[in-house]
Design an enzyme around this catalytic site. Structure first.
Site, PDB file in Angstrom:
ATOM      1  N   CYS A  59      34.335  -9.605 -28.172  1.00 25.05           N
ATOM      2  CA  CYS A  59      34.393  -8.323 -28.865  1.00 25.05           C
ATOM      3  C   CYS A  59      33.611  -8.334 -30.189  1.00 25.05           C
ATOM      4  O   CYS A  59      33.088  -9.372 -30.595  1.00 25.05           O
ATOM      5  CB  CYS A  59      35.864  -8.079 -29.180  1.00 25.05           C
ATOM      6  SG  CYS A  59      36.589  -9.516 -30.010  1.00 25.05           S
TER       7      CYS A  59
ATOM      8  N   CYS B 175      39.776 -14.998 -33.098  1.00 25.06           N
ATOM      9  CA  CYS B 175      38.323 -14.998 -32.874  1.00 25.06           C
ATOM     10  C   CYS B 175      37.665 -16.018 -33.823  1.00 25.06           C
ATOM     11  O   CYS B 175      36.722 -16.712 -33.434  1.00 25.06           O
ATOM     12  CB  CYS B 175      37.724 -13.622 -33.124  1.00 25.06           C
ATOM     13  SG  CYS B 175      38.499 -12.284 -32.221  1.00 25.06           S
TER      14      CYS B 175
ATOM     15  N   CYS C 188      41.968 -15.874 -24.820  1.00 24.76           N
ATOM     16  CA  CYS C 188      41.758 -14.437 -24.590  1.00 24.76           C
ATOM     17  C   CYS C 188      40.794 -14.191 -23.433  1.00 24.76           C
ATOM     18  O   CYS C 188      40.611 -13.055 -23.010  1.00 24.76           O
ATOM     19  CB  CYS C 188      41.206 -13.795 -25.854  1.00 24.76           C
ATOM     20  SG  CYS C 188      39.610 -14.487 -26.325  1.00 24.76           S
TER      21      CYS C 188
ATOM     22  N   ASP D 181      37.518 -14.856 -23.607  1.00 24.02           N
ATOM     23  CA  ASP D 181      36.152 -14.734 -24.118  1.00 24.02           C
ATOM     24  C   ASP D 181      35.525 -16.112 -24.283  1.00 24.02           C
ATOM     25  O   ASP D 181      36.207 -17.083 -24.587  1.00 24.02           O
ATOM     26  CB  ASP D 181      36.134 -14.028 -25.475  1.00 24.02           C
ATOM     27  CG  ASP D 181      36.562 -12.580 -25.353  1.00 24.02           C
ATOM     28  OD1 ASP D 181      36.352 -12.004 -24.274  1.00 24.02           O
ATOM     29  OD2 ASP D 181      37.109 -12.043 -26.328  1.00 24.02           O
TER      30      ASP D 181
HETATM   31  S1  FES Z   1      39.233 -11.218 -28.534  1.00 23.27           S
HETATM   32 FE1  FES Z   1      38.567 -13.102 -27.674  1.00 23.27          FE
HETATM   33  S2  FES Z   1      37.366 -14.033 -29.191  1.00 23.27           S
HETATM   34 FE2  FES Z   1      37.949 -12.128 -30.023  1.00 23.27          FE
END
Ligand code: FES
Length: 133
Positions: free
Chosen positions: A61, A105, A36, A38
């Site tokens: 998030c 996540c 994603c 992150d």
């Molecule tokens: S949307 Fe990437 S870790 Fe939650």
């Protein structure tokens, strides 16, 4: 552990993630970026084979803060061997489930925590090698 909304336990951790800090002089550390985009980062301290402190940070998030927080909470006080057994489903279960689009996540939290524990184990093995000479 798929559900349409977030539990009160998860929402509370979006806002107030536990152990959200960098540890000074950690025994294990890892940083990973998920598909994603992150990034999650975990630090652990270990004393006599027990995880005495575990912390994290994320660029992600609210759900990723909740998952990272729960991963640290589940990890603390466990032996390194037991902490290595923690999986995505354990985090989701402890949070009371998550909507499908944020299940990953918990996977990123579980995988990054495991990488920090494995880094600790690798250091241990390297030190033992050096002692043996
Ligand atoms: S949307 Fe990437 S870790 Fe939650």
């Amino acid at each position: 552990m798929i559900q349409n909304s977030y539990s009160a336990r998860a929402v509370e951790r979006f806002r107030n993630p536990r152990n959200y800090e960098e540890l000074e002089e950690p025994d294990g550390h890892a940083v990973l970026t998920g598909p994603c985009g992150d990034t999650m980062e975990f630090w652990i301290q270990v004393d006599d084979g027990i995880v005495t402190a575990c912390s994290f940070k994320t660029t992600g998030c609210g759900p990723s803060r909740a998952c990272g927080s729960m991963a640290t909470e589940l990890c603390e006080g466990k032996s390194v061997a037991d902490a290595l057994e923690l999986e995505q489903v354990d985090i989701l279960r402890a949070l009371g489930g998550m909507p499908e689009e944020h299940q990953h996540c918990a996977l990123l939290a579980a995988v990054t925590l495991r990488a920090a524990l494995e880094e600790y184990r690798k250091h241990q093995a390297d030190e033992e090698e050096q002692v043996k000479g």
